[in-house]
Design an enzyme around this catalytic site. Sequence first.
Site, short mmCIF file in Angstrom:
data_model
loop_
_atom_site.label_atom_id
_atom_site.label_comp_id
_atom_site.label_asym_id
_atom_site.label_seq_id
_atom_site.Cartn_x
_atom_site.Cartn_y
_atom_site.Cartn_z
CE LYS A 63 -3.87 2.00 2.66
NZ LYS A 63 -4.75 2.06 3.88
CB SER B 220 -8.12 3.71 2.92
OG SER B 220 -7.08 3.05 3.83
CB SER C 105 -8.22 1.16 5.66
OG SER C 105 -8.86 2.36 5.79
#
Lengths: 505, 95, 502
Positions: free
Chosen positions: A82, A157, A181
Amino acid sequence: MTASEIVHLTARQLRSLFEEGRLSAEEIVSAYLERIRAYDRHVGAFLLVDEEGALQQARTLDERKARGEPLGPLAAVPVAIKDVLCTQGMRTTCASRILHNFVPPYDATVIRKLREADAVLIGKTNMDEFAMGSSTENSGFQITRNPWDLDRAPGGSSGGSAAAVAACFSPMALGSDTGGSIRQPAALCGVVGLKPTYGRVSRYGLVAFASSLDQVGPFAWDVPDTALLLQVIAGHDPMDSTSVEIEVPDYLATLDQPVGGLRIGVVREWLADGVDEQVAKAVEQAIDVYRALGAKIQDITLPHSKYGIPAYYIVAPAEASSNLARYDGVHYGYRAADYDDMVDMYCRTRAEGFGAEVKRRVMLGTYALSAGYYEAYYLKALKVRRVIREDFDRAFEQVDIVLGPTSPTPAFRLGERIDDPISMYLSDVYTVTANLAGIAGISIPCGFTADGLPVGLQLLAPPFEEERLLRAARMYERETNWHTRRPDLERVVAQFEAKQSASAG
Amino acid sequence: MALTKEEVEKVALLARLRLSPDELELMTTQLNKIVEYVEQLREVDTTDVEPLAHPLPVTNVFRRDEVRPSLPREEALRNAPDHDDEFFLVPPVLE
Amino acid sequence: MSTTTDVAPYTVVIGLEVHVQLLTQSKLFCACRNRFGDPPNTNVCPVCLGMPGVLPVMNRQAFELALRAAVALNCKIARFTKWDRKNYYYPDLPKNYQISQYDLPFSSDGYLEIPVEGGTKRVGIIRVHLEEDAGKLLHGEGGKRSQVDLNRAGTPLLEIVTRPDMNSPAEARTFLEELRLLLRYLEVSDCNMQEGSLRCDANINLHVHHNGEIIATPIVEVKNMNSFRAVERAMAYEMERQYEEWKRTGARLGEVPKETRGWDENRNITVSQRRKEEASDYRYFPEPDLVPVTVTEEELERVRESIGELPAQRRLRFISGYALPEYDARVIVEQGKKFADYFERVARGLEHAKNASNWMLQDVLRTLNERGWTIEEFPIAAEKLCDLIRRVERREVNTHAAREVFAEMLEGGGDPGEIIERKGLAMVSDEDALRQVVAAVLDKNPKVIEDFKKKKGKKRAQVAGFVRGLVMRETRGKADASLVEKLVNEMIVERAGVGFDS
Ligand SMILES: [Zn+2]
């Protein structure tokens, strides 16, 4: 072995085929790169694919293997990262224009650990800007589509990481979880995602959103791979004062031992109002599986969990408003081109560099901390936070694992919630309390809707009981095969394109 | 209690965000909605409840007073939008 | 407490806010060097640059130094303390928040005793807390750009806030001097105002005695004072200015917003600093990246023991017990506890402690400064230095030769007696032998006597000095200097036939 066969293997399989000399690291990495080249233009999981670096690393691994050198537990296994984790020499943007050109001079601790484990860092994945969002639509750069249905959001996210695993662009990925997330996109993409206990994994190098809630965690197709990746990244870090010096157990060693006399608490209110019927049904069926395994099932209540979202939307923005103050155009990142003076430079840089959701939360957090409102909002939220934590403490006196749905709905359509912040915030209604309480949680696939969208089952465990959490999850996984299903990307893309051209025509 | 546009403007300055008139309008509406939503926290009786700022019961984490190499200056300045090889540069700031 | 003059119908009230930098090796939250004067932006790392993703970890030594200072300032030490973020935007503050302490500082409610005429006075300390320093902003020529140097960013800083207990500019200055003495002695800070390791702002107002009423005037904060003298002068200036202002406006405390004024060193006045009306709202909240610190009674006891006698007491003891001049006592104590300990070990073995003080303040201190050593790194053991000075006291070696021995001990160690023996440095005090040397020198330099006769007054003494130099050279510096002086004077007068004063 064909490239398509390779990308459908687990990390453990890749590691042992490499070890046995049946696959070279270069073959493995090339297969994934080929897959990414073919499909990521449809999915949009990656912000950066480090083809050259990954291939170079693969060749080095092959050479080291040829020389008989010892190799790490993730040797030749690609991992997608990420873009909220700092990677030395590799652009790290948090999907924000304000960091569009930021190249960290250092590695996050989890990245250093991945490198030491000989994992191949394949690229940086898309996300909601600064991890603020539940659909990845708040990225400052691109949309990520759900590999099961390209019309839908992957969740967020960490949507890029979840989609990358679901699309077989990488067998594993790292995400971060501040209010759900990792778990929510894992559920929406039909993969496993684990949020460790606060303090279990180092946050050093994880770009902070809300420091008292953030944790880094793994994505994978199944529980053993998840355990493997957690094993590599967990542990005390002297660079993070909030990482705890508690020994990390050997998760894989005990993974297949069922938890004897497992007591499961079902959060009844999470299966009542507001949850999608098909999600509720899948979760009820999962409960039956546990019951059949001999687990003791009982209903529990977390009476204050409904205050999780409002408490979260004070605490997280308050911390974020301070954490994001450093993006000001002085030491790194974007700086506005035109300005009158210093204050104007700050104001324009931040106005141009941040997207709408980030601005909204920075404003909200600034307001909640400002003179006259601190007690009514921030302090009140911290008190509610303790009450929420105490709900869990009481629950864990009676049960070993708390169970419920991960997300109230399966993957929703892109654009569906983007204009209504509160409806978007409610995507995290079942996940956010674990962050406020600092406990461990996992989402595992537990079925599909009639439309073929995956459903996630959430299990929660007390602080530092990841071993119990993984074992309990594995008990279910061994009885079911949801985790073996992969989206047929070729078909999904064809359907999507057909629909696109139909609506265009 | 509703936030006025003037209050939102003040918060925007504290947060160093420049908002266009349209953005200010929208921000005021949205912040009010969110603030109204979080107002439900008032329903919770928190008498005698200690705030929980941090989920960990950990105290006294220190490091030893040891010097380790800093970044080469070139590295430190590499990401800066404006520098003169020695300093970060910013618009003139008056004391 | 009265004011500086008997006629002034007011009492001045001064409180100080002092920041001192702590003498740690590394910064407060990262391992960069904590040092003044290095090239800009060379002591920086991702942490103190406030890069995305970094986290602070507290320097144990910084906390211990802070604790030491607070205990010495008689503060109550909090059993539980935490850190908070103070949010404001400024380019020398990379994170745009400062890690500081807000509602739970680690110490509060102390005092420092300062000498005043006819006794001592307690100045109350409201709180002492630990925080990080900001970097430096330089305003380059042309004013087109300001430059940011972050070497100082994240270095440990102690904030000390006093009660408004000082009632004259001189008391404010004395407080700072005593504070500096204390913190230097405890090796907490070097308190150098020029280098900014001690910085001071003042809050000052008047209590005017008017028609049997005491009227408090508005409080003014004074900044930009760069020396103790500047503090004293700024307070003196401000006191008079405020009285004039009160006479003109009659404004009382609370009637006008608090004003900030800057001391203008060149013009010797304070100047109002108008600030933008963006009322500061620091939005303090608990720093989530650090964990709280708890202090146990055992730890506190350990700190108290390590401090022992405080410098003010020790200074008095040096004056009364060792008959040292006040200056010597003060400078020795200011060098810190270990230096003072060393001094005592030397002085105890001597006839006159002043001899130890002379050597310590000249030879030892100069060596430490030149080589950048602390007294702990100084290679000559106190007992050896004492032995050497004792030999000077006993006239076994003269000061000149003793310096040679000192230099040798500095480089190669060794024992003073052995070095004197080996290098033949024992003092020559045989009067007949020296008389012969002086005679030989005068024989060889007949012009000397002519010069002496021609010159007058001070110039004659210079001639004698020249002869003494020649004699010392002849004896390779070993002669008893006072004996040489006596003989040279006698023999010149004898040969010239005139005295020094004629
Ligand atoms: Zn540093």
